[in-house]
Design a protein around this motif. Structure first.
Motif, short mmCIF file in Angstrom:
data_model
loop_
_atom_site.label_atom_id
_atom_site.label_comp_id
_atom_site.label_asym_id
_atom_site.label_seq_id
_atom_site.Cartn_x
_atom_site.Cartn_y
_atom_site.Cartn_z
N PRO A 221 -56.92 -27.31 -58.37
CA PRO A 221 -56.69 -28.34 -57.34
C PRO A 221 -56.23 -29.64 -57.98
O PRO A 221 -56.48 -29.88 -59.17
N GLU B 21 -59.39 -33.86 -55.94
CA GLU B 21 -59.52 -33.07 -54.71
C GLU B 21 -60.94 -32.54 -54.54
O GLU B 21 -61.48 -32.53 -53.43
N ARG B 22 -61.56 -32.09 -55.63
CA ARG B 22 -62.92 -31.57 -55.53
C ARG B 22 -63.91 -32.67 -55.17
O ARG B 22 -64.84 -32.46 -54.39
N GLN C 56 -63.54 -33.44 -51.53
CA GLN C 56 -64.14 -32.40 -50.70
C GLN C 56 -65.66 -32.51 -50.71
O GLN C 56 -66.32 -32.28 -49.69
#
Length: 490
Positions: free
Chosen positions: A79, A83-84, A87
């Motif tokens: 990713p 992004e992690r 999230q």
């Protein structure tokens, strides 16, 4: 004696030269046999190729299956950067599966401090939600994702803080109200700070929010020593600035207060190192620090000066809110060049914010007035005993116990109290201690009825049911009451 053959036949006979009966191989081609071996050496030549017998069947360990081409393994793409984390920190404010509550009113400026709203759920409109989201006012531990739309419970503490905010608006001179919110785990301290931000946005205040004070002291951000030429270093202590955290603070200030900052012009001269136009606004100034962390610290100094020092253009009132401030009351995880622990009060932003709350000056820390709200944590409480003594002393002053009384709480002998925190406690007379406990019976009933109307709780809300759930939730602790209301099926 007569011969059996004639002489002519005998004369035609050609005899070849004598050939040895056995061919001797070179030494390099002879089989090497050990002297103690009893078997005879084979006479077959080792140079003779072995005959292939394909028709006689497969040889030992020979594969009979057809060979397939290897397929290239497709590796999943990683990713994008961040992004992690996005999230993991994502906050959902609505649930389309929940029932829509009919007759849910919006909380607005007209009914801001109406005492009749105590014990009612009030909805939050879209524009206000955008400002709260930009200010990082929502927490992942809160139950926003259970309901159709965001709504909040108006408590007695909410009305009391709203009345203080109204007094600040009506005061001709700059007046600042300070609140230190304490309470047990999941009692609603962060929600009370969010409600205060809602009221400040409705009155067009500038809101500066620190969603988690632990980020300033847990050694997860950049830091650098502050130069002595800035004139902010105290005797015997080296101060440190945190560029990336300053950038995040300016980012929250810009995007959550865009409409207010766009209308404010500059009052003072800006350093030449900051590339600004002549007709720049406060939004343009703060945007410089939000875009580049290298400029964040000088931009913050200029931004704070514009907000608090008087000038030709008037300034709005300010709300400064910080959550989990227990972590500011002790040593940090940072270390200096000599690998010595840096105290939290040596961090410039932390010292600046705590001095706003525990100011030595009798006058207001905000020139134009405003409010300061600090909230403690109950789920991740650090072991700082001196801060606990400070809270006990504030509670004793609220009860009318003087500092010279024998009942006035003091640090335990031989406990080595923190000198930085003791200095703060000596000037905490102007701070209001707001203790947030469990909900009252009417508030608990209204909160549980909202769960029923949203389709989460399938039960009849009677007096006995309310008393049962209040006892199971530790006396109406709002976080525990929400857990019970969202999982019980009767």
């Amino acid at each position: 004696m007569s011969l059996s053959i004639c002489a002519s036949c005998l004369s035609r006979l050609r005899l070849c030269q004598a050939v040895p009966r056995r061919t001797t191989l070179p030494a390099t081609l002879q089989f090497q046999t050990t002297s103690f071996h009893t078997s005879a050496a084979r006479e077959a030549s080792p140079l003779k190729a072995k005959s292939s017998s394909r028709g006689s069947g497969p040889k030992h360990r020979e594969s009979q299956s057809s060979r397939l081409k290897k397929k290239t393994r497709e590796r999943p793409k990683l990713p994008p950067v961040g992004e992690r984390r996005a999230q993991r920190r994502r906050i959902v404010l609505s649930n389309t599966n929940a029932l829509e509550v009919d007759g849910l009113e919006n909380w607005s400026k007209e009914n801001l401090i109406d005492s009749e709203l105590t014990g009612k759920m009030m909805g939050l409109n879209g524009d206000l939600l955008d400002q709260l989201r930009d200010a990082k006012a929502f927490q992942r531990t809160q139950n926003w994702s259970l309901f159709r739309r965001p709504a909040t419970l108006i408590r007695n503490e909410t009305i009391a803080i709203g009345q203080d905010l109204e007094q600040v608006n009506q005061a001709q001179e700059g007046k600042t109200v300070k609140h230190l919110v304490v309470g047990e785990k999941a009692s609603g301290k962060s929600i009370l700070a969010l409600q205060t931000m809602c009221m400040a946005y409705m009155n067009d205040w500038i809101v500066l929010n620190v969603p988690d004070a632990q980020e300033f002291v847990n050694n997860t951000s950049s830091y650098t020593p502050l130069k002595q030429t800035d004139g902010t270093q105290s005797a015997g202590e080296q101060l440190y600035i945190q560029p990336h955290l300053t950038q995040q603070l300016l980012t929250r200030a810009v995007y959550s207060n865009t409409s207010v900052l766009e209308s404010l012009k500059l009052n003072h001269e800006i350093p030449r190192s900051l590339p600004l136009k002549k007709k720049a606004t406060l939004k343009d100034l703060a945007q410089l620090g939000a875009d580049d962390h290298n400029l964040a610290w000088p931009v913050w100094q200029a931004f704070w000066r514009e907000l608090n020092e008087p000038g030709a253009n008037p300034r709005p009132r300010i709300l400064f809110a910080a959550d989990n401030i227990d972590h500011w009351m002790g040593p940090s995880k940072y270390r200096n060049a000599e690998h010595e622990i840096i105290h939290s009060q040596q961090l410039t932003l932390v010292r600046h914010f705590t001095n706003l709350m525990f100011s030595k000056k009798a006058s207001t820390p905000f020139t134009n007035g405003g409010m300061i709200m600090f909230s403690t944590t109950g789920s991740n409480t650090p072991a700082h005993p001196t801060f606990n003594v400070l809270v006990k002393q504030m509670r004793a002053r609220a009860q009318g116990i003087s500092a010279t009384s024998a009942d006035f709480p003091l640090p335990t002998p031989y406990s080595y109290p923190d000198a930085h925190v003791l200095e703060l406690g000596a000037e905490s007379q102007n701070v209001k201690l707001t203790e947030v406990n469990g909900l009252s019976v009417p508030e608990s009933k209204a909160y549980l009825e909202y769960f029923v109307r949203s389709g989460l709780l399938q039960a009849d809300i009677t007096a006995g049911k309310v008393a049962e759930l209040r006892s199971l939730s530790g006396g109406g602790v709002v976080g525990e009451l929400a857990k019970l209301g969202s999982r019980i099926r009767v």
